[in-house]
Design an enzyme around this catalytic site. Structure first.
Site, PDB file in Angstrom:
ATOM      1  N   PHE A  84       0.808  -1.219   0.000  1.00  0.00           N
ATOM      2  CA  PHE A  84       0.000   0.000   0.000  1.00  0.00           C
ATOM      3  C   PHE A  84       0.837   1.263   0.000  1.00  0.00           C
ATOM      4  O   PHE A  84       0.379   2.316  -0.442  1.00  0.00           O
ATOM      5  CB  PHE A  84      -0.913   0.023   1.246  1.00  0.00           C
ATOM      6  CG  PHE A  84      -0.187   0.317   2.529  1.00  0.00           C
ATOM      7  CD1 PHE A  84       0.087   1.622   2.920  1.00  0.00           C
ATOM      8  CD2 PHE A  84       0.223  -0.713   3.362  1.00  0.00           C
ATOM      9  CE1 PHE A  84       0.772   1.883   4.105  1.00  0.00           C
ATOM     10  CE2 PHE A  84       0.903  -0.451   4.550  1.00  0.00           C
ATOM     11  CZ  PHE A  84       1.172   0.860   4.913  1.00  0.00           C
TER      12      PHE A  84
ATOM     13  N   LYS B  77      -0.970  -7.761  -8.991  1.00  0.00           N
ATOM     14  CA  LYS B  77      -1.951  -7.760  -7.907  1.00  0.00           C
ATOM     15  C   LYS B  77      -1.541  -6.656  -6.946  1.00  0.00           C
ATOM     16  O   LYS B  77      -0.750  -6.846  -6.032  1.00  0.00           O
ATOM     17  CB  LYS B  77      -1.984  -9.123  -7.205  1.00  0.00           C
ATOM     18  CG  LYS B  77      -3.334  -9.477  -6.548  1.00  0.00           C
ATOM     19  CD  LYS B  77      -3.799  -8.516  -5.473  1.00  0.00           C
ATOM     20  CE  LYS B  77      -2.992  -8.626  -4.201  1.00  0.00           C
ATOM     21  NZ  LYS B  77      -3.520  -7.671  -3.132  1.00  0.00           N
TER      22      LYS B  77
ATOM     23  N   SER C 285       5.609  -6.834   3.989  1.00  0.00           N
ATOM     24  CA  SER C 285       6.108  -7.187   5.320  1.00  0.00           C
ATOM     25  C   SER C 285       6.876  -8.505   5.297  1.00  0.00           C
ATOM     26  O   SER C 285       6.690  -9.350   4.405  1.00  0.00           O
ATOM     27  CB  SER C 285       4.944  -7.302   6.304  1.00  0.00           C
ATOM     28  OG  SER C 285       4.153  -8.443   6.012  1.00  0.00           O
TER      29      SER C 285
ATOM     30  N   CYS D 155       9.699   1.511   3.740  1.00  0.00           N
ATOM     31  CA  CYS D 155      10.591   0.423   4.138  1.00  0.00           C
ATOM     32  C   CYS D 155      12.024   0.912   4.296  1.00  0.00           C
ATOM     33  O   CYS D 155      12.856   0.220   4.865  1.00  0.00           O
ATOM     34  CB  CYS D 155      10.520  -0.714   3.127  1.00  0.00           C
ATOM     35  SG  CYS D 155      11.190  -0.299   1.506  1.00  0.00           S
TER      36      CYS D 155
ATOM     37  N   GLU E 290       9.264  -3.898  13.429  1.00  0.00           N
ATOM     38  CA  GLU E 290       9.139  -2.756  12.526  1.00  0.00           C
ATOM     39  C   GLU E 290       7.850  -2.021  12.874  1.00  0.00           C
ATOM     40  O   GLU E 290       6.758  -2.575  12.770  1.00  0.00           O
ATOM     41  CB  GLU E 290       9.104  -3.236  11.071  1.00  0.00           C
ATOM     42  CG  GLU E 290       9.082  -2.118  10.063  1.00  0.00           C
ATOM     43  CD  GLU E 290       9.128  -2.638   8.634  1.00  0.00           C
ATOM     44  OE1 GLU E 290       9.537  -1.861   7.743  1.00  0.00           O
ATOM     45  OE2 GLU E 290       8.748  -3.790   8.390  1.00  0.00           O
TER      46      GLU E 290
END
Length: 498
Positions: free
Chosen positions: A150, A174, A227, A282, A382
């Site tokens: 996202f 996707k 993730s 990230c 995280e």
């Protein structure tokens, strides 16, 4: 007005027959922008079948013609950058300037894909043995798939499918179900650029649809960003089904501050790299490691972070926007509470921040912890929010040990004026992307995005030369042409060429 997000299958934008939809909520207002369908098994199979059929002709399109189509695509992306960024801001909450940066970093990868003819060159050696020549050629794999997160709904899809297509593959994308409108607008521009139908498909859904792609026998390679737990599932499942897989996953990025660094530069860059995009990067800096006397700068860092105000996407005074969802906000607030409970000192607490004009938004204000230890949950996990952890060590080697003991190896930064310290650090740190006086060392597309350890699962990384290797396989041809009437020497019963 709510709309249903279409699928892009076989060159057509069509409404899904899905019975299950996921609401696409504006993170600042909770208004439903659209409903994202979870594609049916039949739609997934049709998309892959269309991509497989398109591959039979697309792989034979001359590489220079594929490059020309990419040039048209990149032109359309540039012409529509502001529109894409506005859509992106509405569904992610990013401020407009950050959203434009998201789009632009994707555009840079498409620009790189325009150079595909030179990147597809093989190797040739003449006369490797008497009258024998050897050449290598790079061939596409077939149908590839990409699963994107996202937090960068423009950049990361553009990391994947342009390079895959430029190499001669076809692609099933996707995108994240949380912000599908941005990649769908990009797909419309792709369609407008004139690519043959079927070379790109866009499906929507969640884990169920991802698992269909991971196990589909006609998909040859999978690219993923997200993730660590999801990346581990994708890598294990994809490789178990004999697919080529690359997974860019979690991070815990440190910035090491030496006492000889430029203090003003450190504070400015550290503030932006920790809370920019609400920390939902990230490559965000989530840990500041102060070496020796640089720890005295902590109060000035706190003051700098306190000046950053979250706000709406079109508020020019806003530093960043809301988190993507209520679930993300609740998770971040839970980790902040855990940090306090475990003994970290919260110097700046953004957990109670609300915006007066958008009280329903997923807000978290800038947050700064000190006295953090490696055993604490806020260090081990995280956080993915506008939260910075401050730690103190005595020497640069202590900082290296701290970083190298952490399971992640995505990005790291060192601020110093010492060339010797910088060389020692970059040589010994076990992290794939290193910035020297650069807070977020994301490489430009002619290099590759090179996370290490638990930040990456696979063999070849995203974009750059490694992406070309990931999306192709090499054919080696050894050839010899006999002269008419050449004397036959008898059978060669050894492996030696002669």
């Amino acid at each position: 007005m709510q709309t249903r997000v279409p699928l892009y299958i076989d060159g057509s934008f069509t409404e899904s027959a899905a019975t299950r939809h996921i609401p696409n909520l504006n993170p600042a207002t909770q208004l439903n922008l659209a409903n994202t369908p979870c594609a049916t098994p039949d739609e997934v199979n049709r998309a892959v079948a269309s991509a497989k059929q398109a591959f039979e002709t697309w792989k034979d399109v001359p590489v220079i013609d594929r490059a020309r189509l990419m040039m048209k695509f990149v032109q359309l992306l540039k012409q529509n950058q502001d529109e894409i960024a506005e859509i992106l801001s509405q569904e992610t909450g990013k401020i407009f300037a950050d959203a434009k940066g998201d789009v632009w970093r994707g555009i840079e990868v498409v620009e790189h894909a325009c150079n595909i003819p030179s990147m597809m060159m093989g190797e040739t050696v003449e006369n490797v043995a008497r009258d024998i020549d050897t050449s290598s050629y790079m061939h596409p794999l077939g149908v590839c798939a990409g699963i994107t997160p996202f937090n960068f709904p423009a950049m990361i899809p553009l990391w994947m499918f342009p390079m895959a297509l430029a190499c001669g593959n076809t692609f099933v994308l996707k995108p994240s179900e949380q912000d599908p409108l941005t990649p769908m607008r990009i797909a419309q521009l792709f369609d407008e650029a004139g690519f043959p139908k079927g070379v790109l498909q866009v499906l929507h859904g969640d884990r169920e649809q991802v698992d269909m792609l991971l196990t589909h026998p006609d998909i040859k390679a999978i690219s993923f960003v997200g993730s660590a737990p999801v990346g581990q599932h994708i890598y294990r499942t994809g490789t178990q089904h004999l697919k080529r897989v690359q997974c860019m996953t979690g991070a815990k990025n440190h910035m090491v501050i030496m006492p000889d660094a430029d203090k003003k530069q450190v504070i400015s860059h550290l503030t932006g790299a920790s809370v920019g995009a609400a920390g939902q990067r990230c490559m965000a800096i989530s840990v500041a490691v102060f070496v020796g006397e640089s720890a005295q700068w902590l109060d000035e860092l706190k003051a700098s972070m306190a000046e950053v105000k979250p706000g709406a996407w079109n508020d020019e005074a806003a530093g960043y926007g809301p988190l993507i969802s209520r679930g993300s906000r609740d998770r971040v607030l839970g980790l902040l509470a855990k940090g306090k409970e475990e003994g970290a000192q919260c110097l700046l607490d953004g957990s109670s921040f609300t915006h007066p004009d958008f009280p329903e938004g997923n807000w978290v204000g800038p947050t700064l912890f000190s006295k953090v230890t490696p055993e604490m949950t806020i260090y081990r996990e995280e956080i993915f929010g506008p939260v910075l952890l401050a730690m103190q060590v005595d020497t640069i080697d202590d900082a290296l040990k701290l970083i190298n003991d952490n399971p992640f190896g995505n990005g790291v930064s060192l601020f110093t004026n010492s060339g010797g310290a910088a060389r020692h650090f970059q040589r010994n740190v076990q992290v794939g992307q290193v910035g020297i006086n650069i807070p977020i060392p994301v490489p430009l597309p002619f290099f590759s995005f090179t996370g290490w350890r638990n930040s990456f699962y696979g063999d070849q990384h995203a974009y750059g030369k490694q992406a070309v290797r990931f999306y192709t396989e090499t054919k080696t041809v050894i050839s010899r042409w006999f002269h008419h009437g050449e004397e036959v020497q008898g059978p060669n019963l050894t492996i030696q060429m002669r």
